[in-house]
Structure formats: C-alpha cells, structure tokens
Design an enzyme around this catalytic site. Structure first.
Site, PDB file in Angstrom:
ATOM      1  N   SER A 113       0.853  -1.366   0.014  1.00  0.00           N
ATOM      2  CA  SER A 113      -0.084   0.071  -0.064  1.00  0.00           C
ATOM      3  C   SER A 113       1.000   1.318   0.037  1.00  0.00           C
ATOM      4  O   SER A 113       0.548   2.068  -0.828  1.00  0.00           O
ATOM      5  CB  SER A 113      -1.069  -0.100   1.230  1.00  0.00           C
ATOM      6  N   ASP A 157       9.393  -3.495  -2.645  1.00  0.00           N
ATOM      7  CA  ASP A 157       8.262  -3.033  -2.817  1.00  0.00           C
ATOM      8  C   ASP A 157       8.323  -2.003  -3.952  1.00  0.00           C
ATOM      9  O   ASP A 157       7.441  -2.055  -4.779  1.00  0.00           O
ATOM     10  CB  ASP A 157       7.654  -2.545  -1.598  1.00  0.00           C
TER      11      ASP A 157
HETATM   12  O1  PMV Z   1       5.964  -4.563   2.938  1.00  0.00           O
HETATM   13  P1  PMV Z   1       5.998  -5.833   3.305  1.00  0.00           P
HETATM   14  O2  PMV Z   1       5.241  -6.258   4.679  1.00  0.00           O
HETATM   15  O3  PMV Z   1       5.399  -6.905   1.961  1.00  0.00           O
HETATM   16  O4  PMV Z   1       7.296  -6.633   3.810  1.00  0.00           O
HETATM   17  C1  PMV Z   1       8.254  -6.215   3.039  1.00  0.00           C
HETATM   18  C2  PMV Z   1       9.422  -7.506   2.921  1.00  0.00           C
HETATM   19  C3  PMV Z   1      10.390  -7.567   3.790  1.00  0.00           C
HETATM   20  O5  PMV Z   1      11.115  -8.393   3.373  1.00  0.00           O
HETATM   21  C4  PMV Z   1       9.902  -8.263   4.998  1.00  0.00           C
HETATM   22  C5  PMV Z   1      10.950  -6.361   4.202  1.00  0.00           C
HETATM   23  C6  PMV Z   1      11.648  -5.849   3.274  1.00  0.00           C
HETATM   24  O6  PMV Z   1      12.182  -4.750   3.269  1.00  0.00           O
HETATM   25  O7  PMV Z   1      12.091  -6.454   2.099  1.00  0.00           O
END
Ligand code: PMV
Length: 325
Positions: A113, A157
């Site tokens: 998000s 992300d």
């Molecule tokens: O943003 P999320 O909840 O999809 O988590 C990201 C994935 C992690 O590996 C836990 C953190 C990261 O920065 O890559």
C-alpha cells in the site's frame, strides 16, 4: 499543465524470499492488479480564506486528511514523495496543485500500500508536468519514502510496483524480470490483522544479532528456495512451485514471523487443494499467498473465506507479461 491528470499503481505480493531479502538474498515478487492506488492532480482553486497559502495541497479522503505540503516536513512520506519529485523535475514548490490520493489496497497487510501510493503520486506529478518517468527513477524516488515507513527496507516493494512486472530482486543489484513457463494462478487471503513491517523486521534483526549463525543459515536456505522457485516458475512446474512455497513458509515460521492466524489460512489453502501456500510480506498479520491449478482456484477461495479471511484476491501471473524482458 493546467488540466486534470491521474496515475495509478498496483499492489504487490511477495512470492518468495521476504526477510532474507533484507540480508542480501534474492526474492520474487509480482504486481497485484486487482487492487490499486490512484492519484489525481488538478490546479487548486483556493477559497478566500486560503489565499495566503501557496503550493501543493494533498487531499487523502481514505486517511481522512487534507494538508498543504511543507517542504521542511521530512517525516511525512506523501510530502517527501511530492517534494523529491518536484526537485527531480526541476519544478518549484509555488504551483497551486490539488493532489487527491485514493487507494483500494489495504494498509499494513503486505500488499504494498505505502509504495503504491507513492508510485502513483510520483507518476501523477511527473505527468502533470509533461514527463513520463522511467521505472528506475520512480523506484528510486519512492525508496526514500519507504525508509520513512519501514526503517531499513530492502527496496523490493518500490521496485516491483514501479516496474509493474514480476521481478527477481536482489538488494542493490539490477532488477531482473523472470519468465513464467505457464500462467501462475495465485490466491491471496488476508488475516485482517495489521502488523507494521518494521516490527517483524526489527525482531528478525534482534534474533540475527543474538544468533547470527542460525539466522544466516536460514537466510541461505531461503535464498536457495528462491533460486529453485525461479527455475520451477520458468519451467511451468507448478507442483514444485507449491512445494517450495511450503518450504519457504516453514523457514518463515522458524524466523518467528508467522502467526496462528497466518498458519490457519495456509493450512486451509493446502487442505482445499492448493499446490502450496505461505505467508507473504512482513508477517504476524497481513496476507498469505497460495498457488493452485486453475480448476482448484474456486475451491481454495471458498475454503479461505470459510476459514475467516477478511479479503480474498485471485490473480494470475501470465506468460504474456513476462515475455520479452
Ligand atoms: O512490505 P511488506 O510487509 O510486504 O514486507 C516487505 C518484505 C520484508 O522482506 C519483510 C522487508 C523488506 O524490506 O524487504
């Protein structure tokens, strides 16, 4: 420059490698187009009472907030994204813009998000000033906002959402796009529980500091699972993709980032005929992801609803979208 423009960005799901990716191991993530963030920009029409104010104004009805962009505020990711994009474009802050932000992506559930809102924001501002930015530019600008949200993000992300493509990601290395030998039918199910990513990332870091040998070994195992998954996806071997998801989930449990609610949904998906299932993202809440044969998808969706999932999303990673990259 004075017209209304809008831009959107998809959600995302991590298929393999979360947490270990923070420690330099690979991970695989794909866009989820069934949910999206959308940003619309138009010239602001100020009321008489607001004539003293100048510059962009952000209206985020989903967050219940409207505010003027103060370039000195480095704690608000929406402001940071706006300011760094205007700087990147070489545009001043004097433009009276009304920036409207909407999103159907549930917040804090590992569906990207925060990164999606920032990607849509960067794209919309650039578009307003007549520029179509490259994915790597968008990704870099959004990474700054991810630091505010998550502390030490790997960057997965902002990368998968800015590129809007399935990615094989290794921190600080060029992004690679993987190829799917057969369409990958995914079912994503939400526990309805919000857990901040920085919390589980912080706990994993504390564990790693306490016992680096065990954690490094687990990260290595996850890294090998990710590489094997990349091959299995390319070969269209969905049985193996599912098996590797189960293996990855077992390692995430050992990192202590799963939860009873996540495990419950994972077992419900497997019990309904999914090839495999795992938690996805930061963990302790948020979503699970399962891979299923096309004819089994409906049964898996029904089982996850019965198991109490707050939301269930079906998505397909197609061959077409991974070709030619
Ligand atoms: O943003 P999320 O909840 O999809 O988590 C990201 C994935 C992690 O590996 C836990 C953190 C990261 O920065 O890559």
């Amino acid at each position: 420059m004075n017209e209304v423009v809008s831009a959107s960005a998809s959600g995302k799901v991590i298929l393999f490698g979360e947490h270990a990716v923070v420690y330099g191991r690979p991970a695989i993530a794909v866009p989820v187009r069934q949910v999206e963030a959308r940003v619309t920009i138009e010239p602001a029409r100020r009321s008489a009472a607001q004539t003293g104010e100048q510059g962009p104004r952000i209206h985020a009805p989903d967050l219940g907030r409207t505010f003027t962009v103060d370039p000195a505020d480095t704690s608000n990711p929406l402001i940071v994204a706006t300011v760094s994009t205007l700087r990147h474009l070489g545009v001043g802050f004097e433009h009276d813009l009304l920036i409207r932000i909407e999103s159907t992506i549930p917040v804090g559930r590992g569906l990207g998000s925060s990164a999606a809102v920032s990607v849509a924001l960067v794209r919309a501002i650039a578009r307003y000033f007549g520029v179509e930015p490259l994915p790597q530019e968008v990704s870099r600008l959004v990474y700054e906002t991810e630091i505010i949200h998550h502390g030490t993000p790997s960057g997965i992300d902002n990368t998968v959402i800015a590129y809007d493509q399935p990615i094989y990601f290794v921190r600080e290395q060029p992004t690679e796009h993987f190829e799917a030998g057969r369409p990958l039918h995914l079912v994503i199910a939400d526990t309805g529980i919000t857990t901040p990513t920085h919390e589980t990332v912080g706990d994993v870091r504390a564990g790693w500091q306490r016992d680096p040998a065990t954690y490094e070994a687990l990260f290595d195992e996850i890294g090998r699972i990710v590489d094997a998954a990349r091959v299995a996806i390319a070969e269209g071997d969905l049985v193996e993709v599912g098996r590797l998801m189960d293996e990855n989930h077992a390692r995430l449990r050992r990192l202590d980032v799963s939860s009873a609610e996540l495990d419950h949904l994972v077992y419900a998906a497997r019990g309904a005929g999914a090839m495999g299932a795992k938690m996805s993202g930061g963990g302790r809440g948020g979503n699970i992801v399962a891979v299923a044969m096309p004819w089994a998808v409906e049964g898996v969706v029904a089982a996850l609803r019965r198991a109490g999932a707050a939301m269930v999303i079906e998505t397909v990673v197609n061959q077409a979208e991974t070709q030619g990259n």
